[in-house]
Design an enzyme around this catalytic site. Structure first.
Site, mmCIF file in Angstrom:
data_model
loop_
_atom_site.group_PDB
_atom_site.id
_atom_site.type_symbol
_atom_site.label_atom_id
_atom_site.label_comp_id
_atom_site.label_asym_id
_atom_site.label_seq_id
_atom_site.Cartn_x
_atom_site.Cartn_y
_atom_site.Cartn_z
ATOM 1 N N LYS A 136 4.712 43.906 35.754
ATOM 2 C CA LYS A 136 4.295 44.541 34.496
ATOM 3 C C LYS A 136 5.241 45.708 34.215
ATOM 4 O O LYS A 136 5.476 46.549 35.097
ATOM 5 C CB LYS A 136 2.863 45.037 34.662
ATOM 6 C CG LYS A 136 2.069 45.197 33.391
ATOM 7 C CD LYS A 136 0.610 45.491 33.772
ATOM 8 C CE LYS A 136 -0.248 45.719 32.570
ATOM 9 N NZ LYS A 136 -1.608 46.132 32.974
HETATM 10 O O1 G3P Z 1 -4.782 47.395 31.863
HETATM 11 C C1 G3P Z 1 -4.437 47.597 30.555
HETATM 12 C C2 G3P Z 1 -5.609 47.814 29.612
HETATM 13 O O2 G3P Z 1 -6.469 46.722 29.636
HETATM 14 C C3 G3P Z 1 -6.289 49.140 29.755
HETATM 15 O O3 G3P Z 1 -7.530 49.186 29.143
HETATM 16 O O4 G3P Z 1 -9.738 50.257 28.883
HETATM 17 O O5 G3P Z 1 -7.854 51.580 29.881
HETATM 18 O O6 G3P Z 1 -7.887 51.029 27.440
HETATM 19 P P1 G3P Z 1 -8.271 50.592 28.823
#
Ligand code: G3P
Length: 217
Positions: A83
């Site tokens: 990633k």
């Molecule tokens: O891992 C990437 C993404 O899904 C992060 O989500 O909930 O931290 O905005 P969030």
């Protein structure tokens, strides 16, 4: 649509993998930090549970160091997906790794223009963050629609991996748009199983069945 879970909690991963609904896992440095484990060990543990793509994020900001980190992470297991952030160095790294046959997930995508760059860099997955856009009053799902339209127009192979999902409604909206993958917190995948009418109907069936005094086995 493929379902990935967005967590570094190995207990949650094992529990949900047992449902047969988990096609992959995504992690990020924040989730990894929360696990309290050594990163390389954590990714190895997850890869041993889930055979599908497991995203492991580089933490360097420059291309050369990203490549060195990717070399370490790729050795962990064959299902490791590297990633990288959507920056010029991240996309340079994406192109080099993709040319070398490595799966790459480009993360922190917030615009169709960024998604177009990632596809041109040969990304296996683009991760647009819908919840974080909604959080600032923008329309996260409109971004997914734009990316799906653009990728379809040019037959890009990059898969749209909807990230920063806040609930089942995001997953359903993404599925209606034809997005390839949703990565969701464990709580969202659990919520997807639930409906009050399922519970109510099942209770009525069981009550009526009990009255018969029968047993199938
Ligand atoms: O891992 C990437 C993404 O899904 C992060 O989500 O909930 O931290 O905005 P969030």
């Amino acid at each position: 649509m493929k379902f990935f879970i967005d967590t570094a909690d190995i207990k949650e991963i094992k529990d949900l993998a047992a449902t047969g609904m988990v096609d992959g896992v995504t992690t990020n440095p924040s989730l990894a930090a929360k696990s309290g484990k050594k990163f390389v060990d954590l990714i190895a543990e997850i890869c041993a549970v889930v055979p599908g793509p497991v995203s492991a994020e580089v933490t360097a900001l420059d291309h050369e160091t990203m490549m060195k980190e990717a070399a370490v992470l790729r050795k962990i297991a064959k299902n490791v997906t590297i990633k990288v952030p959507l920056t010029p160095d991240g996309l340079k790294t994406c192109k080099a790794l993709s040319n070398d046959g490595c799966m790459v997930n480009v993360t922190l995508c917030f615009s169709p223009a960024q998604a177009l760059l990632a596809a041109k860099a040969g990304a296996s997955f683009i991760s647009p963050f819908v919840g974080r856009l909604d959080d600032i009053g923008a329309d996260g799902m409109a971004l997914i629609q734009d990316i799906c339209t653009i990728y379809k127009a040019y037959s890009f192979k990059t898969e749209v991996l909807v990230a920063s999902i806040r609930g089942p409604q995001h997953v359903v909206a993404a599925a209606k748009m034809g997005a390839h993958v949703s990565t969701m917190p464990p709580s969202t995948l659990r919520q997807m199983f639930n409906h009050p009418l399922t519970d109510k109907g099942l209770k009525a069936f069981m009550d009526d069945w009990a009255k018969t005094g029968q047993s199938i086995i």
